[in-house]
Design a protein around this motif. Structure first.
Motif, mmCIF file in Angstrom:
data_model
loop_
_atom_site.group_PDB
_atom_site.id
_atom_site.type_symbol
_atom_site.label_atom_id
_atom_site.label_comp_id
_atom_site.label_asym_id
_atom_site.label_seq_id
_atom_site.Cartn_x
_atom_site.Cartn_y
_atom_site.Cartn_z
ATOM 1 N N VAL A 11 -5.159 -5.043 -0.927
ATOM 2 C CA VAL A 11 -3.730 -4.798 -0.768
ATOM 3 C C VAL A 11 -3.123 -4.468 -2.121
ATOM 4 O O VAL A 11 -3.427 -5.125 -3.129
ATOM 5 C CB VAL A 11 -3.018 -6.041 -0.184
ATOM 6 N N ASN A 53 -4.128 -12.298 6.059
ATOM 7 C CA ASN A 53 -5.056 -11.367 6.696
ATOM 8 C C ASN A 53 -5.528 -12.010 7.994
ATOM 9 O O ASN A 53 -6.223 -13.016 7.976
ATOM 10 C CB ASN A 53 -6.237 -11.089 5.763
ATOM 11 N N ASP A 103 0.827 -1.207 0.000
ATOM 12 C CA ASP A 103 0.000 0.000 0.000
ATOM 13 C C ASP A 103 0.863 1.260 0.000
ATOM 14 O O ASP A 103 0.584 2.237 0.693
ATOM 15 C CB ASP A 103 -0.965 0.005 1.191
ATOM 16 N N THR A 139 -9.695 -7.458 3.065
ATOM 17 C CA THR A 139 -8.833 -6.290 2.888
ATOM 18 C C THR A 139 -8.317 -6.241 1.459
ATOM 19 O O THR A 139 -8.170 -7.279 0.813
ATOM 20 C CB THR A 139 -7.654 -6.313 3.892
ATOM 21 N N SER A 146 -1.808 -3.832 13.015
ATOM 22 C CA SER A 146 -2.092 -4.161 11.624
ATOM 23 C C SER A 146 -2.731 -5.542 11.557
ATOM 24 O O SER A 146 -2.434 -6.406 12.389
ATOM 25 C CB SER A 146 -0.799 -4.165 10.813
ATOM 26 N N THR A 147 -3.586 -5.754 10.591
ATOM 27 C CA THR A 147 -4.217 -7.070 10.427
ATOM 28 C C THR A 147 -3.631 -7.847 9.251
ATOM 29 O O THR A 147 -4.140 -8.898 8.898
ATOM 30 C CB THR A 147 -5.733 -6.922 10.207
ATOM 31 N N LEU A 148 -2.546 -7.336 8.655
ATOM 32 C CA LEU A 148 -1.952 -8.021 7.518
ATOM 33 C C LEU A 148 -0.503 -8.376 7.826
ATOM 34 O O LEU A 148 0.330 -7.505 8.057
ATOM 35 C CB LEU A 148 -2.005 -7.146 6.258
ATOM 36 N N ARG A 157 2.001 -5.047 7.604
ATOM 37 C CA ARG A 157 1.623 -3.795 6.947
ATOM 38 C C ARG A 157 1.559 -2.704 8.007
ATOM 39 O O ARG A 157 1.215 -2.953 9.161
ATOM 40 C CB ARG A 157 0.259 -3.955 6.269
ATOM 41 N N GLU A 177 -12.297 -8.801 8.634
ATOM 42 C CA GLU A 177 -12.867 -8.238 7.416
ATOM 43 C C GLU A 177 -11.917 -8.442 6.245
ATOM 44 O O GLU A 177 -10.704 -8.495 6.423
ATOM 45 C CB GLU A 177 -13.141 -6.746 7.614
#
Length: 149
Positions: A117, A109, A55, A115, A87-89, A78, A113
């Motif tokens: 990328v 992930n 990102d 995501t 971060s969730t990644l 991330r 939810e």
């Protein structure tokens, strides 16, 4: 630090070697231009820049495991979104050198939810001589312009 131990966050450089091929990179796995980092083969730097962007930003290094001299696993995440502490990644880079270099990037992930990328890999080469790099000299060979498009 022993082989197989995680590297402390943000410290040192990681060297991976097999025969006459070796790479020197940051704990994130990135090879930053303008210094001594890169992928070398027979005393020539083949890759002078190897930067992964998630990102549009460099992922944050969490740990490095280099169980073998010729391979390393870089655990990253991330950058947290604005207003979030975490971060969730998760980003895992698995790299090995030998006859060339191979890198596998795995994204996980861990959030609830879906995501979106955007991944980018910035690569450059200067074919600098190893001894010129060690002395801090710039590559004397002409560079080709980046491809258009």
């Amino acid at each position: 630090m022993n082989a197989g131990d995680p590297a402390p966050h943000g410290q040192g450089q990681v060297t991976i070697v097999e025969g006459t091929t070796f790479s020197i990179c940051a704990p994130s796995g990135d090879m930053e231009p303008g210094g001594a980092q890169g992928l070398f083969f027979r005393d020539t730097r083949i890759i002078s820049r190897w930067q992964l962007r998630v990102d549009g930003q460099a992922p944050q290094p969490l740990s490095v495991v280099d169980a073998d001299a010729y391979a390393a696993r870089f655990m990253l995440r991330r950058q947290p979104a604005a207003g979030h502490a975490d971060s969730t990644l998760l980003v895992v880079r698995e790299r090995c050198v030998g006859e060339g270099m191979r890198e596998f990037v795995t994204l996980t992930n861990v959030g609830r939810e879906a995501t979106l990328v955007h991944l980018e890999l910035h690569v450059d080469s200067d074919f600098a001589d190893l001894f010129a790099v060690k002395e801090g000299m710039r590559a004397a060979r002409p560079r080709t312009p980046p491809p258009a498009g």
